[in-house]
Enzyme design. Structure first.
Site, PDB file in Angstrom:
ATOM      1  N   MET A 168      -8.609   8.825  -0.273  1.00  0.00           N
ATOM      2  CA  MET A 168      -9.698   8.576   0.843  1.00  0.00           C
ATOM      3  C   MET A 168     -10.687  10.025   0.492  1.00  0.00           C
ATOM      4  O   MET A 168      -9.288  11.392   0.580  1.00  0.00           O
ATOM      5  CB  MET A 168      -9.001   8.595   2.057  1.00  0.00           C
ATOM      6  CG  MET A 168      -8.608   7.006   2.170  1.00  0.00           C
ATOM      7  SD  MET A 168      -6.946   7.193   3.916  1.00  0.00           S
ATOM      8  CE  MET A 168      -6.343   6.095   3.624  1.00  0.00           C
ATOM      9  N   HIS A 226      -1.261  -0.561  -4.504  1.00  0.00           N
ATOM     10  CA  HIS A 226      -2.198  -0.088  -4.348  1.00  0.00           C
ATOM     11  C   HIS A 226      -2.289   1.203  -3.492  1.00  0.00           C
ATOM     12  O   HIS A 226      -1.760   1.067  -2.793  1.00  0.00           O
ATOM     13  CB  HIS A 226      -2.705  -1.540  -2.287  1.00  0.00           C
ATOM     14  CG  HIS A 226      -3.811  -1.405  -2.260  1.00  0.00           C
ATOM     15  ND1 HIS A 226      -5.302  -1.629  -2.562  1.00  0.00           N
ATOM     16  CD2 HIS A 226      -4.577  -0.294  -1.150  1.00  0.00           C
ATOM     17  CE1 HIS A 226      -5.845  -1.801  -1.391  1.00  0.00           C
ATOM     18  NE2 HIS A 226      -5.652  -0.886  -0.722  1.00  0.00           N
ATOM     19  N   SER A 231       1.035  -1.520  -0.531  1.00  0.00           N
ATOM     20  CA  SER A 231       0.163   0.104  -0.215  1.00  0.00           C
ATOM     21  C   SER A 231       1.097   1.458   0.047  1.00  0.00           C
ATOM     22  O   SER A 231       1.786   1.060   0.962  1.00  0.00           O
ATOM     23  CB  SER A 231      -0.853   0.121   0.982  1.00  0.00           C
ATOM     24  OG  SER A 231      -1.368   1.387   1.296  1.00  0.00           O
ATOM     25  N   HIS A 259      -7.506   1.749  -4.836  1.00  0.00           N
ATOM     26  CA  HIS A 259      -8.973   1.296  -3.597  1.00  0.00           C
ATOM     27  C   HIS A 259      -9.885   2.828  -3.486  1.00  0.00           C
ATOM     28  O   HIS A 259      -9.587   4.182  -2.006  1.00  0.00           O
ATOM     29  CB  HIS A 259      -8.202   1.130  -2.068  1.00  0.00           C
ATOM     30  CG  HIS A 259      -8.907   1.121  -1.090  1.00  0.00           C
ATOM     31  ND1 HIS A 259      -8.773   0.167  -0.008  1.00  0.00           N
ATOM     32  CD2 HIS A 259     -10.416   0.908  -1.340  1.00  0.00           C
ATOM     33  CE1 HIS A 259     -10.035   0.305   1.167  1.00  0.00           C
ATOM     34  NE2 HIS A 259     -10.977   0.142   0.585  1.00  0.00           N
ATOM     35  N   ASP A 313      -7.771  -6.235   3.147  1.00  0.00           N
ATOM     36  CA  ASP A 313      -6.608  -4.682   3.428  1.00  0.00           C
ATOM     37  C   ASP A 313      -6.554  -4.710   5.475  1.00  0.00           C
ATOM     38  O   ASP A 313      -7.637  -3.785   6.015  1.00  0.00           O
ATOM     39  CB  ASP A 313      -6.621  -4.101   2.641  1.00  0.00           C
ATOM     40  CG  ASP A 313      -6.207  -2.962   3.236  1.00  0.00           C
ATOM     41  OD1 ASP A 313      -5.323  -2.498   3.375  1.00  0.00           O
ATOM     42  OD2 ASP A 313      -7.149  -1.596   1.850  1.00  0.00           O
ATOM     43  N   GLY A 314      -5.510  -4.544   5.631  1.00  0.00           N
ATOM     44  CA  GLY A 314      -4.757  -3.590   7.297  1.00  0.00           C
ATOM     45  C   GLY A 314      -4.713  -4.720   7.641  1.00  0.00           C
ATOM     46  O   GLY A 314      -5.263  -5.718   8.242  1.00  0.00           O
ATOM     47  N   PHE A 341      -6.701   4.844   7.956  1.00  0.00           N
ATOM     48  CA  PHE A 341      -5.579   5.587   8.282  1.00  0.00           C
ATOM     49  C   PHE A 341      -4.722   3.715   8.314  1.00  0.00           C
ATOM     50  O   PHE A 341      -5.079   2.860   8.396  1.00  0.00           O
ATOM     51  CB  PHE A 341      -5.234   5.659   9.464  1.00  0.00           C
ATOM     52  CG  PHE A 341      -6.395   6.932   9.579  1.00  0.00           C
ATOM     53  CD1 PHE A 341      -5.442   8.366  10.227  1.00  0.00           C
ATOM     54  CD2 PHE A 341      -7.106   7.074  10.519  1.00  0.00           C
ATOM     55  CE1 PHE A 341      -6.319   8.879  10.325  1.00  0.00           C
ATOM     56  CE2 PHE A 341      -7.997   7.947  10.506  1.00  0.00           C
ATOM     57  CZ  PHE A 341      -7.745   8.766  10.538  1.00  0.00           C
ATOM     58  N   MET A 400     -12.197  -5.610   4.331  1.00  0.00           N
ATOM     59  CA  MET A 400     -11.752  -4.285   4.912  1.00  0.00           C
ATOM     60  C   MET A 400     -11.218  -5.128   6.332  1.00  0.00           C
ATOM     61  O   MET A 400     -12.354  -5.563   7.243  1.00  0.00           O
ATOM     62  CB  MET A 400     -11.721  -2.867   5.515  1.00  0.00           C
ATOM     63  CG  MET A 400     -11.659  -2.178   4.197  1.00  0.00           C
ATOM     64  SD  MET A 400     -10.429  -1.832   3.208  1.00  0.00           S
ATOM     65  CE  MET A 400      -9.529  -1.194   4.883  1.00  0.00           C
ATOM     66  N   ASP A 442      -4.301   4.556  -1.834  1.00  0.00           N
ATOM     67  CA  ASP A 442      -5.485   4.686  -1.295  1.00  0.00           C
ATOM     68  C   ASP A 442      -6.311   5.793  -1.057  1.00  0.00           C
ATOM     69  O   ASP A 442      -5.345   6.827  -1.570  1.00  0.00           O
ATOM     70  CB  ASP A 442      -5.067   4.257   0.033  1.00  0.00           C
ATOM     71  CG  ASP A 442      -5.970   2.766   0.482  1.00  0.00           C
ATOM     72  OD1 ASP A 442      -6.135   2.400   0.662  1.00  0.00           O
ATOM     73  OD2 ASP A 442      -3.963   2.236   1.338  1.00  0.00           O
ATOM     74  N   MET A 484     -11.952   4.958  -0.605  1.00  0.00           N
ATOM     75  CA  MET A 484     -12.665   5.548  -0.226  1.00  0.00           C
ATOM     76  C   MET A 484     -13.490   7.137   0.382  1.00  0.00           C
ATOM     77  O   MET A 484     -12.914   7.982   0.597  1.00  0.00           O
ATOM     78  CB  MET A 484     -11.793   5.162   1.332  1.00  0.00           C
ATOM     79  CG  MET A 484     -11.234   3.440   1.527  1.00  0.00           C
ATOM     80  SD  MET A 484     -10.027   3.487   1.999  1.00  0.00           S
ATOM     81  CE  MET A 484      -8.090   3.551   1.394  1.00  0.00           C
TER      82      MET A 484
HETATM   83  C1  DX5 Z   1      -7.108   1.658   5.397  1.00  0.00           C
HETATM   84  C2  DX5 Z   1      -6.234   1.250   3.953  1.00  0.00           C
HETATM   85  C3  DX5 Z   1      -5.355   0.409   3.989  1.00  0.00           C
HETATM   86  C4  DX5 Z   1      -4.194   0.426   4.371  1.00  0.00           C
HETATM   87  C5  DX5 Z   1      -2.745  -0.438   4.995  1.00  0.00           C
HETATM   88  O1  DX5 Z   1      -7.829   2.913   5.864  1.00  0.00           O
HETATM   89  O2  DX5 Z   1      -7.323   1.325   3.525  1.00  0.00           O
HETATM   90  O3  DX5 Z   1      -4.930  -0.121   2.304  1.00  0.00           O
HETATM   91  O4  DX5 Z   1      -2.764   1.516   3.993  1.00  0.00           O
HETATM   92  O5  DX5 Z   1      -2.310  -0.818   5.643  1.00  0.00           O
HETATM   93  P1  DX5 Z   1      -1.112  -0.898   6.254  1.00  0.00           P
HETATM   94  O6  DX5 Z   1      -0.928  -2.368   6.618  1.00  0.00           O
HETATM   95  O7  DX5 Z   1      -0.122  -0.903   7.684  1.00  0.00           O
HETATM   96  O8  DX5 Z   1      -1.979  -1.819   7.769  1.00  0.00           O
HETATM   97 ZN    ZN Z   2      -6.936   0.038   0.898  1.00  0.00          ZN
END
Ligand code: DX5
Ligand code: ZN
Length: 226
Positions: A47, A43, A18, A76, A185-186, A153, A147, A45, A78
């Protein structure tokens, strides 16, 4: 063969670092490191400060990453109203777009729109969201993103109840002979990643874990071989 086309043909566990955990002051160097690691995808993210309580990157960064790298771009979203932004991310080089079932009422239209653009499509659900909300769309998607933290975060702790959801996703997939890949993911590292794979995950996203490795390639290999 084009590197990006190999993506959906591999039988191993897929791994996507990510970018959120990367050092943005050194983006080009970080991208070289990711490419060298032989990860299956990157990946990204996205937001919007509404759907999740944080901001990250927009289409422009996706475009920059696409110019600097050949890796498959797993975007991804969000964000609320994903339909309105799909085109912008595709224009900038997204190879797959995943959006959240909680973020729109136009789920089927958004899925179909992404597919019509010949891109892979993913549907995501949050830790507290019931699996029943995604069930009717499972035959339309390439990837189901489960998720394992509340999105917004990086660096959070994996929520253990995710394992039950992965198990259910795998059972339903097998019972109905469906093709979607189960992405998690996460909070993923090699120990938690293994538990996810044992339940049926075939695609792991990891930020903190992979970027904290002194050799990212070894970290990717470890996750791929779970
Ligand atoms: C969270 C994201 C994840 C995140 C994963 O909102 O969608 O993709 O970046 O990071 P780690 O592996 O540090 O939890
Ligand atoms: Zn993600």
């Amino acid at each position: 063969m084009d590197v990006k086309k190999v993506f959906f043909m591999s039988k191993k566990i897929k791994v996507a670092p990510s970018l959120l955990a990367a050092d943005f002051s050194n983006l080009e160097k970080e991208l070289k490191k990711i490419e060298k690691s032989k990860a299956d995808a990157l990946h990204l993210d996205i937001m919007d400060g509404h759907f999740v309580p944080n901001f990250s990157m927009g289409p422009k960064i996706v475009g920059t990453v696409n110019k600097l790298s050949d890796i498959f771009l797993d975007v991804h979203l969000m964000i609320y109203n994903p339909y309105d932004y799909v085109e912008k991310f595709i224009e900038q080089g997204a190879d797959m777009i995943t959006f959240h079932v909680e973020a729109t009422e136009d789920i089927e239209d958004t899925l179909n729109y992404i597919k019509k653009c010949s891109k892979k499509v993913g549907l995501a659900l949050n830790p507290k969201t019931s699996f029943s909300l995604v069930e009717r769309y499972l035959e339309l998607i390439d990837v189901l993103l489960i998720m394992s933290v509340n999105p917004g975060f990086g660096g959070q702790k994996f929520i253990e109840s995710t394992l039950k959801k992965i198990d259910l996703a795998k059972k339903i997939k097998d019972e109905n002979k469906l093709k979607y890949e189960i992405q998690v993911d996460g909070g993923i590292d090699d120990i938690i990643g293994k538990k996810c794979v044992q339940k049926g995950a075939d695609f792991l996203v990891a930020g903190t874990y992979l970027f904290s490795q002194s050799d990212m390639q070894k970290g990717v290999e470890k996750l791929k071989s779970l």
